[in-house]
Design a protein around this motif. Structure first.
Motif, short mmCIF file in Angstrom:
data_model
loop_
_atom_site.label_atom_id
_atom_site.label_comp_id
_atom_site.label_asym_id
_atom_site.label_seq_id
_atom_site.Cartn_x
_atom_site.Cartn_y
_atom_site.Cartn_z
N LEU A 227 -29.04 1.36 10.98
CA LEU A 227 -29.85 0.14 10.96
C LEU A 227 -29.15 -1.04 10.29
N THR A 228 -28.27 -0.76 9.35
CA THR A 228 -27.56 -1.85 8.68
C THR A 228 -26.31 -2.28 9.43
N GLY A 229 -26.06 -1.68 10.59
CA GLY A 229 -24.94 -2.12 11.42
C GLY A 229 -23.61 -1.49 11.09
N ARG A 230 -23.62 -0.43 10.36
CA ARG A 230 -22.37 0.22 9.98
C ARG A 230 -21.57 0.65 11.21
N TYR A 231 -22.26 1.00 12.29
CA TYR A 231 -21.59 1.50 13.48
C TYR A 231 -21.70 0.53 14.66
N SER A 232 -21.95 -0.73 14.39
CA SER A 232 -22.13 -1.73 15.44
C SER A 232 -20.86 -1.97 16.25
N ASN A 233 -19.72 -1.82 15.66
CA ASN A 233 -18.47 -2.15 16.33
C ASN A 233 -17.71 -0.92 16.82
N ILE A 234 -18.41 0.16 17.04
CA ILE A 234 -17.78 1.38 17.54
C ILE A 234 -17.49 1.18 19.04
N CYS A 235 -16.24 1.45 19.44
CA CYS A 235 -15.83 1.20 20.82
C CYS A 235 -16.18 2.34 21.78
N SER A 236 -16.16 3.57 21.27
CA SER A 236 -16.42 4.71 22.15
C SER A 236 -17.13 5.81 21.36
N GLY B 232 -16.31 8.78 21.05
CA GLY B 232 -15.32 9.60 20.37
C GLY B 232 -14.95 9.10 18.99
N SER B 233 -15.16 7.80 18.75
CA SER B 233 -14.80 7.26 17.43
C SER B 233 -15.96 7.30 16.44
N LEU B 234 -17.09 7.88 16.84
CA LEU B 234 -18.21 8.06 15.92
C LEU B 234 -17.95 9.26 15.02
N PRO B 235 -18.14 9.09 13.72
CA PRO B 235 -18.00 10.26 12.84
C PRO B 235 -19.07 11.31 13.16
N GLU B 236 -18.73 12.57 13.03
CA GLU B 236 -19.64 13.65 13.40
C GLU B 236 -20.92 13.63 12.57
N LYS B 237 -20.82 13.25 11.29
CA LYS B 237 -21.99 13.30 10.41
C LYS B 237 -23.10 12.34 10.83
N ILE B 238 -22.78 11.30 11.58
CA ILE B 238 -23.83 10.35 11.93
C ILE B 238 -24.62 10.78 13.17
N MET B 239 -24.20 11.83 13.79
CA MET B 239 -24.92 12.29 14.96
C MET B 239 -26.00 13.29 14.55
N TYR B 240 -26.75 12.91 13.54
CA TYR B 240 -27.85 13.73 13.04
C TYR B 240 -28.96 13.73 14.09
N PRO B 241 -29.59 14.87 14.33
CA PRO B 241 -30.65 14.91 15.35
C PRO B 241 -31.84 14.02 14.96
N MET B 242 -32.09 13.04 15.78
CA MET B 242 -33.21 12.13 15.54
C MET B 242 -34.03 12.02 16.81
N ASP B 243 -35.31 11.72 16.65
CA ASP B 243 -36.19 11.63 17.81
C ASP B 243 -35.98 10.30 18.55
N ALA B 244 -36.59 10.20 19.72
CA ALA B 244 -36.41 9.03 20.58
C ALA B 244 -36.90 7.75 19.90
N GLU B 245 -37.98 7.84 19.14
CA GLU B 245 -38.49 6.65 18.46
C GLU B 245 -37.50 6.12 17.43
N THR B 246 -36.84 7.01 16.73
CA THR B 246 -35.84 6.59 15.74
C THR B 246 -34.67 5.92 16.44
N TRP B 247 -34.19 6.52 17.54
CA TRP B 247 -33.11 5.88 18.29
C TRP B 247 -33.56 4.54 18.86
N GLY B 248 -34.83 4.44 19.23
CA GLY B 248 -35.37 3.15 19.70
C GLY B 248 -35.31 2.10 18.61
N GLU B 249 -35.64 2.47 17.37
CA GLU B 249 -35.55 1.53 16.25
C GLU B 249 -34.11 1.08 16.03
#
Length: 169
Positions: free
Chosen positions: A119-128, A130-147
């Motif tokens: 939400l604070t934009g830490r990952y706003s400039n990720i190009c692909s 594959g460049s996302l750190p594994e720890k941020i892919m925490y299982p979240m529901d659709a509403e959270t991803w919508g936010e």
């Protein structure tokens, strides 16, 4: 005579060592008895002053502390309310479903950390992906991803608007 003197000195040193070990052992036994005699209400009062990490560590100290920490839901409420700043819907839903403050915190703590970074934009400039750190892919529901998507779109719109203003000037 020299040998006797050395032997006497060594025995004195070892006597002093043994006496200090005995005194230390007695002191620890006294401390243990003292802590064992404290009422649970006092433990709760002390534990309520701890941050979440210290509270978790205290619960691992001994069975009595673990019981005092784990079985007192009011100790977990302030920490859970701090997580609620980021995960309001999730916390409210868990509480309505009957989860304790402790269980609600356990269910949402890691999610709140990941969600806050998104939400604070830490990952706003990720190009692909594959460049996302594994720890941020925490299982979240659709509403959270919508936010998170709404926050990203808002950030993008603000950036685009700022770019347009810069071009006009």
């Amino acid at each position: 005579m020299q040998k006797n003197l050395k032997r006497n000195n060594n025995s004195r040193v070892s006597d002093i060592g043994l006496n200090s070990l005995d005194a230390e052992k007695e002191n620890k036994e006294y401390q243990n008895k003292f802590f064992e005699q404290l009422p649970d209400e006092l433990y709760v009062q002390i534990f309520s002053q701890l941050d979440m990490r210290s509270l978790c560590r205290a619960s691992m100290t001994c069975k009595r502390w673990n019981s005092a920490v784990s079985n007192n839901d009011s100790l977990w409420e302030p920490h859970c309310l701090a997580v609620r700043v980021v995960c309001k819907r999730e916390i409210d839903d868990d509480r309505k479903s009957g989860f304790s403050w402790r269980d609600t915190l356990l269910r949402n703590y890691q999610k709140s950390k990941v969600k806050l970074e998104w939400l604070t934009g830490r990952y706003s400039n990720i190009c692909s992906p594959g460049s996302l750190p594994e720890k941020i892919m925490y299982p979240m529901d659709a509403e959270t991803w919508g936010e998170i998507l709404e926050a990203e779109l808002k950030r993008y719109a603000e950036k685009s608007q700022a770019d347009l203003i810069t071009l006009r000037v």
